[in-house]
Design a protein around this motif. Structure first.
Motif, PDB file in Angstrom:
ATOM      1  N   ARG A 298       0.823  -1.091  -0.358  1.00  0.00           N
ATOM      2  CA  ARG A 298      -0.120  -0.368   0.269  1.00  0.00           C
ATOM      3  C   ARG A 298       0.873   1.285  -0.100  1.00  0.00           C
ATOM      4  N   PRO A 299       0.330   2.507  -0.402  1.00  0.00           N
ATOM      5  CA  PRO A 299       1.010   3.563   0.047  1.00  0.00           C
ATOM      6  C   PRO A 299       2.125   3.587   1.274  1.00  0.00           C
ATOM      7  N   ALA A 300       1.305   2.909   2.427  1.00  0.00           N
ATOM      8  CA  ALA A 300       2.543   3.392   3.695  1.00  0.00           C
ATOM      9  C   ALA A 300       3.790   2.539   3.269  1.00  0.00           C
TER      10      ALA A 300
ATOM     11  N   VAL B 148      -0.221  13.237  -1.619  1.00  0.00           N
ATOM     12  CA  VAL B 148      -1.307  13.668  -2.118  1.00  0.00           C
ATOM     13  C   VAL B 148      -2.183  12.585  -2.068  1.00  0.00           C
ATOM     14  N   ASP B 149      -3.829  12.542  -1.463  1.00  0.00           N
ATOM     15  CA  ASP B 149      -4.419  12.425  -1.601  1.00  0.00           C
ATOM     16  C   ASP B 149      -4.119  11.144  -0.565  1.00  0.00           C
ATOM     17  N   GLY B 150      -3.366  10.376   0.305  1.00  0.00           N
ATOM     18  CA  GLY B 150      -3.458   9.812   1.315  1.00  0.00           C
ATOM     19  C   GLY B 150      -2.252   8.685   0.838  1.00  0.00           C
ATOM     20  N   GLY B 151      -1.976   9.193  -0.391  1.00  0.00           N
ATOM     21  CA  GLY B 151      -0.915   8.454  -1.174  1.00  0.00           C
ATOM     22  C   GLY B 151      -1.100   8.149  -2.951  1.00  0.00           C
TER      23      GLY B 151
ATOM     24  N   GLU C  38      -6.467   5.184   4.085  1.00  0.00           N
ATOM     25  CA  GLU C  38      -4.441   4.938   4.008  1.00  0.00           C
ATOM     26  C   GLU C  38      -3.641   6.163   4.551  1.00  0.00           C
ATOM     27  N   LEU C  39      -4.434   6.844   4.776  1.00  0.00           N
ATOM     28  CA  LEU C  39      -3.620   8.191   5.669  1.00  0.00           C
ATOM     29  C   LEU C  39      -3.311   7.601   6.603  1.00  0.00           C
ATOM     30  N   ASN C  40      -4.206   7.089   7.353  1.00  0.00           N
ATOM     31  CA  ASN C  40      -3.791   6.476   8.840  1.00  0.00           C
ATOM     32  C   ASN C  40      -2.231   5.913   8.857  1.00  0.00           C
ATOM     33  N   ASN C  41      -2.556   4.633   7.570  1.00  0.00           N
ATOM     34  CA  ASN C  41      -1.099   3.890   7.677  1.00  0.00           C
ATOM     35  C   ASN C  41       0.309   4.880   7.407  1.00  0.00           C
TER      36      ASN C  41
END
Length: 618
Positions: free
Chosen positions: A24-26, A49-52, A168-171
């Protein structure tokens, strides 16, 4: 016959490897931040940007790369960390496998701008799907600037299964915290959609914890420090008062690398036995230093699973270190012998005459063997039939009818009794009401086929769940305003999660207002939660949603309603009045599903008459 085995192209092999390295983005943020730390960066800036989903950019002022290294870094198994197999047993860097950049470039569009301090010009490299599109000299500051755009653009199935932007931002924040927490000599900054959400200056380890998770966490920390020939342990553990059921901050680091280790986590929890309630977790931030040849980090591409050569002895040292810290900081309750506030007890002064001994009177003619036997009594006939009037029970089961049918025999070959299948809904009516509460946990109800056992807490959870689910569906919550608003201080990760469910919380009855940063004030709470701490209730709901990692929608509503119901429902051992039992049973059978809780636990069990009689057949 034609040969069927062939070598996969590098682009395909990199996409396969990306399935483990880049989930994932994280994952991209983690790998790029670790590379920046290995490059000796003093400042690391992360912009998403946009949670990755749209782009991830990591800028550092580290050593940078030459023109050749910048191109070669994206090849599979290309690394500057190790030269031979023996180097795996003396690792001092975060990365070493040479798979991260190759995997990222296989599933995204990557742009790298880098320059070393000795070079006048830097290098720009553009790669899409493992194919080199551009490489040219450019003017650039010292360090590296990685920009990853359109992650999984060439794998639609993987991109489709990415979670919401908030999830995704949380991760990403979680991975950012894991890298930033232990590298206290590096300055970190995180931006989301050009808004700064985390800024961490160079500081001590304790200050870094405070900057990330708040001053309240800092006030609940106890220092742990042990040095031995086998391992050095440093860091902090929480006080017993900081224990919580969900969302405890638990971080292990070994030689500067984050790891998961349930076995060592149990060693810390063992030190808190008899100090915290069962099922609760304690926060800790523990750093371990061991000889590199005593551990194996080459277990999984994510490098969060680490094997230790002597886990049992480390377990004992870790548990003893935590116990010592708890005792040193008086976290373990002890006996207090202070004499300041004790009442003054007057001293008896013997100024009167001597007190005579008390006299005992007794009957010398008493003989216990001359009393009549307790067995000699007049047998009294009792009207037992009157006690069972109105219950609809056949007289032959009261021992009145001598011509009662013989009891059924137990089928020994079946291995026991089978649970009867009955339509309990039709049997519960006005004639059959709750008659007893057993140990504050079960409600007993006589029905036509036998005796019904109802688990009162689970029944209440089912009733409340349906009510809260209805409120969420109708977007209507019963808000009860509070006289004195409660303040809630959250971590950055918790604050992002709360923003994503703020609307759903209002449907349940919560009214929150932002105080700036990650702090909020509870202005209103759901009606009917008298006696519950609204802050604790809100935190439990928040962490349940974070653990569920579900998107906003039906699953989110289910999680919110179930968590709320579990917190508000009656506890095991709570005594109910007859009216409360009647109301609970009535509401239970109005639910569409009354036999099981929303998470699948049994609510009702019917013990048949035949089953009861078989127990008394012998």
């Amino acid at each position: 016959m034609k040969d069927v085995i062939s070598l996969l192209p590098d682009s395909v092999a990199n996409q396969i490897a990306a399935g483990e390295v880049v989930q994932r983005p994280a994952s991209v943020v983690k790998e790029l931040m670790e590379n920046a730390v290995d490059a000796g960066a003093a400042k690391i800036k992360v912009l998403v940007v946009d949670g990755g989903r749209t782009s991830i950019q990591v800028i550092d002022d580290g050593a940078g790369m030459s023109e050749t290294d910048a191109r070669l870094a994206f090849e599979r198994h290309a690394t500057s960390k190790i030269k031979k197999a023996e180097d795996l047993f003396s690792l001092s860097t975060m990365g070493f496998r040479g798979e991260a950049l190759a995997s990222i470039a296989a599933v995204a569009q990557v742009e790298l701008v880098t320059r070393r301090s000795d070079d006048e010009l830097g290098t720009k490299v553009v790669i899409s799907g493992s194919h080199l599109e551009e490489q040219e000299p450019v003017a650039a500051p010292v360090g590296s600037n990685f920009k990853v755009k359109n992650l999984f653009y060439n794998i639609p199935a993987r991109r489709k299964f990415l979670k919401t932007t908030q999830t995704e931002l949380n991760n990403i924040i979680t991975e950012f915290e894991r890298v930033a927490l232990v590298n206290c000599d590096v300055e970190f900054t995180l931006f989301n959609n050009d808004v700064e959400i985390i800024s961490l200056p160079v500081s001590s380890f304790r200050k870094r914890v405070s900057n990330l998770f708040g001053k309240k966490v800092n006030s609940q920390l106890i220092e742990v420090s042990v040095k031995s020939s086998m391992i050095n342990i440093s860091g902090f553990v929480g006080t017993p008062e900081s224990a919580r059921k969900k969302g405890a901050l638990q971080y292990f680091f070994v030689n500067g690398r984050y790891m998961r280790h349930p076995y060592f986590a149990k060693a810390i929890l063992e030190a808190y036995s008899q100090l915290i309630p069962a099922g609760e977790m304690i926060p800790f931030f523990v750093c371990l230093e061991v000889a590199p040849e005593k551990i194996d980090v080459n277990i999984h591409p994510t490098k969060t699973e680490i094997k230790f050569e002597d886990e049992q002895n480390i377990w004992k040292i870790l548990s003893a270190a935590v116990r010592e810290s708890l005792g040193r900081f008086n976290a373990v309750p002890g006996l207090d012998f202070e004499m300041g506030d004790i009442p003054e007890i007057p001293v008896f002064e013997d100024n009167s005459k001597a007190v005579s001994a008390p006299k005992v009177s007794y009957n010398p003619n008493y003989n216990p063997f001359n009393t009549p036997s307790s067995r000699e009594y007049m047998k009294k006939e009792m009207p037992w039939e009157t006690f069972y009037e109105g219950l609809g029970i056949d007289k032959k089961y009261m021992g009145v009818d001598s011509s009662s049918e013989p009891l059924p025999e137990v089928n020994e070959q079946s291995g026991g009794l089978e649970k009867p299948t009955v339509e309990v809904t039709k049997e519960v009516n006005e004639e059959y009401l709750p008659i007893s509460q057993y140990k504050g946990q079960y409600i007993l109800i006589p029905v036509k086929s036998g005796l019904m056992w109802v688990h009162q807490r689970r029944a209440h959870i089912r009733v409340l769940y349906d009510e809260y689910r209805k409120q969420l569906d109708e977007r209507k919550g019963n808000i009860q305003r509070v006289l004195f608003p409660e303040r809630v201080d959250l971590t950055v990760n918790e604050g992002v999660a709360l923003e994503s469910i703020m609307e759903q919380l209002s449907y349940l009855g919560f009214e929150l207002s932002s105080l700036g940063g990650s702090s909020y004030a509870i202005q209103g709470v759901p009606a009917g939660i008298d006696g519950l701490n609204p802050v604790t209730l809100l935190m439990d709901i928040l962490h349940s949603v974070m653990d569920a990692t579900c998107d906003v929608g039906e699953k989110m509503f289910d999680t919110l309603a179930l968590t709320m119901a579990k917190q508000v429902a009656v506890v095991v051992g709570q005594v109910l009045t007859n009216d409360e039992m009647n109301s609970l049973i009535s509401n239970l059978f109005k639910c569409s599903i009354h036999g099981r809780t929303p998470d699948g636990k049994t609510i009702i069990y019917v013990q048949s008459d035949n089953e009861i009689m078989r127990y008394f057949a012998k």
